[in-house]
Design a protein around this motif. Structure first.
Motif, mmCIF file in Angstrom:
data_model
loop_
_atom_site.group_PDB
_atom_site.id
_atom_site.type_symbol
_atom_site.label_atom_id
_atom_site.label_comp_id
_atom_site.label_asym_id
_atom_site.label_seq_id
_atom_site.Cartn_x
_atom_site.Cartn_y
_atom_site.Cartn_z
ATOM 1 N N VAL A 1 0.839 -1.202 0.000
ATOM 2 C CA VAL A 1 0.000 0.000 0.000
ATOM 3 C C VAL A 1 0.875 1.253 0.000
ATOM 4 C CG1 VAL A 1 -1.732 1.311 1.296
ATOM 5 C CG2 VAL A 1 -1.924 -1.175 1.113
ATOM 6 N N GLY A 2 1.991 1.211 0.728
ATOM 7 C CA GLY A 2 2.908 2.344 0.743
ATOM 8 C C GLY A 2 3.485 2.637 -0.637
ATOM 9 N N MET A 3 3.794 1.588 -1.398
ATOM 10 C CA MET A 3 4.305 1.776 -2.752
ATOM 11 C C MET A 3 3.320 2.582 -3.600
ATOM 12 S SD MET A 3 5.739 -2.104 -3.346
ATOM 13 C CE MET A 3 5.813 -1.926 -5.127
ATOM 14 N N ALA A 4 2.067 2.135 -3.627
ATOM 15 C CA ALA A 4 1.051 2.778 -4.465
ATOM 16 C C ALA A 4 0.716 4.176 -3.963
ATOM 17 C CB ALA A 4 -0.210 1.916 -4.511
ATOM 18 N N ALA A 5 0.531 4.308 -2.630
ATOM 19 C CA ALA A 5 0.141 5.600 -2.071
ATOM 20 C C ALA A 5 1.239 6.646 -2.259
ATOM 21 C CB ALA A 5 -0.190 5.435 -0.593
ATOM 22 N N PHE A 6 2.480 6.249 -2.046
ATOM 23 C CA PHE A 6 3.604 7.180 -2.197
ATOM 24 C C PHE A 6 3.679 7.691 -3.635
ATOM 25 C CE2 PHE A 6 7.970 8.328 -3.096
ATOM 26 C CZ PHE A 6 8.386 8.998 -1.955
ATOM 27 N N PHE A 7 3.648 6.760 -4.599
ATOM 28 C CA PHE A 7 3.769 7.194 -5.990
ATOM 29 C C PHE A 7 2.541 7.990 -6.428
ATOM 30 C CE2 PHE A 7 3.719 6.754 -10.614
ATOM 31 C CZ PHE A 7 5.010 7.178 -10.899
ATOM 32 N N ALA A 8 1.349 7.597 -5.961
ATOM 33 C CA ALA A 8 0.148 8.366 -6.292
ATOM 34 C C ALA A 8 0.290 9.801 -5.804
ATOM 35 C CB ALA A 8 -1.082 7.715 -5.669
ATOM 36 N N GLY A 9 0.865 9.976 -4.604
ATOM 37 C CA GLY A 9 1.020 11.309 -4.052
ATOM 38 C C GLY A 9 2.049 12.152 -4.775
ATOM 39 N N VAL A 10 3.205 11.592 -5.088
ATOM 40 C CA VAL A 10 4.268 12.392 -5.705
ATOM 41 C C VAL A 10 4.071 12.561 -7.203
ATOM 42 C CG1 VAL A 10 5.947 11.767 -3.938
ATOM 43 C CG2 VAL A 10 5.823 10.402 -6.037
ATOM 44 N N ALA A 11 3.365 11.623 -7.836
ATOM 45 C CA ALA A 11 3.173 11.693 -9.290
ATOM 46 C C ALA A 11 1.761 12.105 -9.676
ATOM 47 C CB ALA A 11 3.497 10.349 -9.932
ATOM 48 N N LYS A 12 0.864 12.264 -8.711
ATOM 49 C CA LYS A 12 -0.527 12.652 -8.956
ATOM 50 C C LYS A 12 -1.192 11.677 -9.916
ATOM 51 C CE LYS A 12 0.269 16.098 -6.314
ATOM 52 N NZ LYS A 12 1.499 15.525 -5.769
ATOM 53 N N ALA A 13 -0.945 10.386 -9.686
ATOM 54 C CA ALA A 13 -1.517 9.327 -10.525
ATOM 55 C C ALA A 13 -2.256 8.343 -9.627
ATOM 56 C CB ALA A 13 -0.418 8.630 -11.322
ATOM 57 N N PRO A 14 -3.525 8.568 -9.337
ATOM 58 C CA PRO A 14 -4.218 7.752 -8.331
ATOM 59 C C PRO A 14 -4.623 6.362 -8.783
ATOM 60 C CG PRO A 14 -5.709 9.381 -9.256
ATOM 61 C CD PRO A 14 -4.361 9.673 -9.833
ATOM 62 N N ILE A 15 -4.906 6.171 -10.072
ATOM 63 C CA ILE A 15 -5.501 4.914 -10.527
ATOM 64 C C ILE A 15 -4.446 3.891 -10.935
ATOM 65 C CG2 ILE A 15 -7.154 3.861 -12.090
ATOM 66 C CD1 ILE A 15 -8.354 5.851 -10.141
ATOM 67 N N GLY A 16 -3.475 4.292 -11.781
ATOM 68 C CA GLY A 16 -2.496 3.354 -12.315
ATOM 69 C C GLY A 16 -1.713 2.597 -11.254
ATOM 70 N N PRO A 17 -1.060 3.286 -10.314
ATOM 71 C CA PRO A 17 -0.310 2.570 -9.267
ATOM 72 C C PRO A 17 -1.196 1.648 -8.438
ATOM 73 C CG PRO A 17 0.337 4.878 -9.333
ATOM 74 C CD PRO A 17 -0.855 4.742 -10.232
ATOM 75 N N LEU A 18 -2.419 2.081 -8.164
ATOM 76 C CA LEU A 18 -3.355 1.244 -7.405
ATOM 77 C C LEU A 18 -3.618 -0.073 -8.128
ATOM 78 C CD1 LEU A 18 -6.547 2.543 -5.654
ATOM 79 C CD2 LEU A 18 -6.710 0.584 -7.160
ATOM 80 N N ILE A 19 -3.888 0.033 -9.437
ATOM 81 C CA ILE A 19 -4.140 -1.175 -10.232
ATOM 82 C C ILE A 19 -2.874 -2.025 -10.316
ATOM 83 C CG2 ILE A 19 -4.771 -2.032 -12.521
ATOM 84 C CD1 ILE A 19 -7.089 -0.848 -10.983
ATOM 85 N N MET A 20 -1.720 -1.378 -10.413
ATOM 86 C CA MET A 20 -0.457 -2.117 -10.472
ATOM 87 C C MET A 20 -0.277 -3.014 -9.254
ATOM 88 S SD MET A 20 2.545 0.341 -11.918
ATOM 89 C CE MET A 20 2.643 0.792 -13.655
ATOM 90 N N VAL A 21 -0.544 -2.462 -8.068
ATOM 91 C CA VAL A 21 -0.385 -3.251 -6.851
ATOM 92 C C VAL A 21 -1.376 -4.406 -6.830
ATOM 93 C CG1 VAL A 21 -0.640 -3.183 -4.342
ATOM 94 C CG2 VAL A 21 0.613 -1.377 -5.509
ATOM 95 N N CYS A 22 -2.585 -4.164 -7.303
ATOM 96 C CA CYS A 22 -3.564 -5.258 -7.386
ATOM 97 C C CYS A 22 -3.071 -6.347 -8.340
ATOM 98 C CB CYS A 22 -4.917 -4.717 -7.846
ATOM 99 S SG CYS A 22 -5.750 -3.675 -6.617
ATOM 100 N N GLU A 23 -2.423 -5.942 -9.432
ATOM 101 C CA GLU A 23 -1.886 -6.926 -10.368
ATOM 102 C C GLU A 23 -0.681 -7.650 -9.768
ATOM 103 O OE1 GLU A 23 -2.834 -5.476 -14.835
ATOM 104 O OE2 GLU A 23 -1.660 -4.032 -13.692
ATOM 105 N N LEU A 24 0.120 -6.924 -8.979
ATOM 106 C CA LEU A 24 1.274 -7.544 -8.340
ATOM 107 C C LEU A 24 0.841 -8.591 -7.316
ATOM 108 C CD1 LEU A 24 3.689 -4.517 -7.713
ATOM 109 C CD2 LEU A 24 4.059 -6.434 -9.261
ATOM 110 N N THR A 25 -0.215 -8.279 -6.567
ATOM 111 C CA THR A 25 -0.686 -9.215 -5.541
ATOM 112 C C THR A 25 -1.666 -10.226 -6.104
ATOM 113 O OG1 THR A 25 -2.457 -7.664 -4.939
ATOM 114 C CG2 THR A 25 -0.392 -7.494 -3.729
ATOM 115 N N GLN A 26 -2.031 -10.043 -7.379
ATOM 116 C CA GLN A 26 -2.968 -10.940 -8.056
ATOM 117 C C GLN A 26 -4.291 -11.057 -7.288
ATOM 118 O OE1 GLN A 26 -0.675 -14.586 -8.704
ATOM 119 N NE2 GLN A 26 -0.032 -13.802 -10.691
ATOM 120 N N GLY A 27 -4.753 -9.926 -6.817
ATOM 121 C CA GLY A 27 -6.030 -9.903 -6.118
ATOM 122 C C GLY A 27 -6.373 -8.494 -5.683
ATOM 123 N N TYR A 28 -7.598 -8.322 -5.192
ATOM 124 C CA TYR A 28 -8.076 -7.015 -4.779
ATOM 125 C C TYR A 28 -8.319 -6.974 -3.267
ATOM 126 C CZ TYR A 28 -8.675 -6.136 -9.736
ATOM 127 O OH TYR A 28 -8.449 -5.970 -11.083
#
Length: 604
Positions: free
Chosen positions: A394-421
């Motif tokens: 969650v820290g990976m996605a939240a950090f990048f969403a905050g510094v890059a202003k990209a809320p959706i892509g990193p979130l989906i990436m982590v879901c794909e990395l964990t292979q689940g929601y």
């Protein structure tokens, strides 16, 4: 299959490509995805082989690698950590010389390859010289392979974007289509190298804005990312980067700790960006101005190599250490040291001018920041926080969403990395909080707020400006020749002969405007004198159209398009039948052209 049938199939294909927009983008997305996938396969192999040769065999280090990325195996060579600063310094010198000699325009191109792609989209018309991604890609391989604190994602994004731009130029596409294909190429590279096709595509189209996304690029970007990802997994398998258990959010009380994670990631993000900007502009840019780019990058390589020699956790991308943090194998103080050290090491590597991306180090710092919160919460509240490793993700996605202003892509990436929601709720909460709390700073210097702030959408902004201009400042006030419905064609010819006007408002006996008479309506009957006393003005008039002084010019433009009139009467605010002047179609067009010209001059 007969030759005639084959010819017909090709004819239908060409016709569909030319006439059906979605079909054309489907084909172009597939094509750019194939090329981006091949490049991603070669780039990944080169980086991993280089790391094996320089860090494992030459320096004698045995660095952890995530389960899905350890391509090359071997017994480490004799421990020679002193070779690390030698190699990174040499790479810095080579990078500085190549960039200064062949692509000097990239020195001020922004944060990294992703930022350079953003700049190319907004300010470069989607045009990227082929030499730029070639040199940047090659030097990025050397930087990461020798231990420079940089990521693969930035360079492969720029290389994919370069492929899209090159292909668009070869096909002689328009500037708008070039920009879209630029993003499709970036999506292909990012989706492949991260093994997250949907997350890669969405990140590519949203990272160019702070509060918007490029909706027109969704189709080709998704297709390109899927095709590129498929090619990549054909060579390297479909396993995700990290070999980790499945994480599940099951206790709403954990949201309190995820809120704390968002606060920690925002603070770490602010520190990350401020440190990078200080080291880049206050240190290395001054050195570059004094002694030249090559010596600045050489010094950056020397400092990075020296740090890596004593603190190997800072070398390269560091995904292996992230996997250890997810599995709970790193102590809290080690993660604190890594957050600080990685921030300085990345700022030194990229800030000095060496090649590489800020994407992976950002995920690294965010993940470690989340891991610190997860371990602290798990230590004191073990009945609530049962999976501290999930906080790293969650820290990976939240950090990048905050510094890059990209809320959706990193979130989906982590879901794909964990292979689940299973972590979707905390991911959404933490990412949203980081974006709100970090709205005053951004990692990418060339991001703009929205489409209306981008030179790429200057025509869209012009419509917005026309809505701010009003008829009052562009119409011609004064007397307008008005006709009565009962005026005969014979009388009408005398009126037309004594005026220069081409469009005449028509009123009925009650003084209500009922139509507009145009010279074109009259012309067909001028040479038939037998009808002069039979045809009346009301027979020739077409539908009425009027404007008021406070109407905007966009409304006026729509009325001109709808009626095809060259002039429209302007009426009083108090009386819709009292004509106070007239506005010409040319007045609106001139205002439109002036708005476009002023916007382009302001963007230059």
């Amino acid at each position: 299959m007969s030759p005639l049938l084959k010819l017909q199939m090709w004819t239908d294909l060409v016709r569909s490509y030319r006439n059906i927009s979605h079909f054309r983008w489907l084909l172009l997305g597939i094509l750019v995805g194939i090329i981006s996938g091949i490049v991603a396969v070669a780039f990944f192999a080169a980086v991993e082989f280089g790391k094996f040769m320089f860090l494992n065999q030459l320096a004698g280090l045995s660095l952890p690698a995530p389960e899905g990325e350890e391509l090359f195996h071997g017994i480490p060579g004799q421990l020679r950590t002193w070779t690390i600063p030698i190699c990174t310094t040499a790479v810095g010198l080579i990078t500085g010389w190549l960039v200064n000699r062949y692509i000097p325009e990239t020195v001020s191109g922004g944060t990294d390859g992703t930022d350079a792609t953003i700049r190319c989209f907004h300010q470069g018309g989607g045009l990227m010289r082929p030499l730029v991604p070639i040199i940047k890609g090659t030097t990025s391989v050397l930087t990461i392979a020798t231990g420079g604190s940089a990521g693969r994602e930035g360079p492969i994004t720029q290389m994919g974007a370069g492929i899209g731009s090159w292909l668009a130029q070869k096909l002689k596409l328009s500037a708008k289509e070039r920009r879209i294909l630029l993003l499709a190429g970036a999506a292909g590279g990012l989706g492949a190298i991260f093994r997250a096709p949907l997350g890669g595509a969405l990140t590519a189209i949203e990272v160019i804005y702070r509060e918007d996304f490029e909706s027109e690029a969704i189709l080709p970007s998704v297709i390109s990312s899927v095709v590129s990802y498929s090619l990549f997994t054909f060579f390297y398998g479909t396993e995700p980067i990290f070999g980790i258990p499945r994480f599940v959010f099951h206790d709403p009380r954990e949201l309190i700790f995820y809120t704390a994670l968002a606060l920690a990631c925002t603070l770490a993000g602010w520190m990350y960006i401020r440190t990078f900007r200080f080291i880049k502009y206050s240190v290395f840019f001054k050195i570059k101005d004094r002694v030249g780019l090559m010596w600045a990058t050489g010094l950056g390589g020397l400092l990075m190599g020296t740090m890596g020699m004593f603190f190997p956790q800072l070398l390269s991308g560091g995904y292996g250490w992230l996997e250890m943090a997810i599995m709970g194998e790193l102590p809290i103080m080690m993660m604190v040291a890594i957050v600080i050290g990685k921030t300085i090491a990345t700022s030194t590597t990229i800030g000095s001018g060496m090649s590489g991306g800020m994407f992976a180090p950002a995920l690294f710092v965010g993940g470690m920041s989340g891991g610190i919160i997860g371990q602290l919460a798990g230590k004191y509240y073990p009945d609530i926080v049962t999976q501290p490793g999930g906080y790293v993700l969650v820290g990976m996605a939240a950090f990048f969403a905050g510094v890059a202003k990209a809320p959706i892509g990193p979130l989906i990436m982590v879901c794909e990395l964990t292979q689940g929601y299973g972590l979707l709720a905390p991911l959404m909460l933490a990412s949203a909080l980081c974006i709100v709390l970090g709205r005053s700073f951004s990692l990418y210097e060339n991001q703009v707020e929205s489409k209306f702030d981008s030179p790429a959408h200057i025509e869209d902004k012009t419509i917005n400006i026309l809505e701010g201009l009003h008829v009052e400042t562009h119409y011609k006030p004064g007397r307008v020749t008005t006709l009565e419905e009962g005026t005969t064609l014979k009388a009408l010819t005398d009126i037309i002969a004594n005026t220069n006007e081409l469009y005449f408002p028509v009123k009925n006996s009650d003084g209500v405007i009922t139509g507009i008479l145009t010279i074109q309506n009259v012309r067909n009957h001028l040479f038939n004198p037998d009808l002069f006393d039979l045809i009346l003005t009301k027979d020739l008039a077409t539908k009425p159209a009027t404007l008021k002084k406070d109407d905007d010019l966009y409304t006026a433009l729509l009325k001109f398009v709808d009626t095809d009139y060259g002039q429209i009467p302007v009426v009083s605010e108090d009386d819709p039948n009292e004509i106070i002047g007239i506005i010409n179609r040319e007045n609106v067009f001139r205002a439109y052209a002036k708005a476009v010209r002023e916007l382009r001059e302001a963007a230059e």
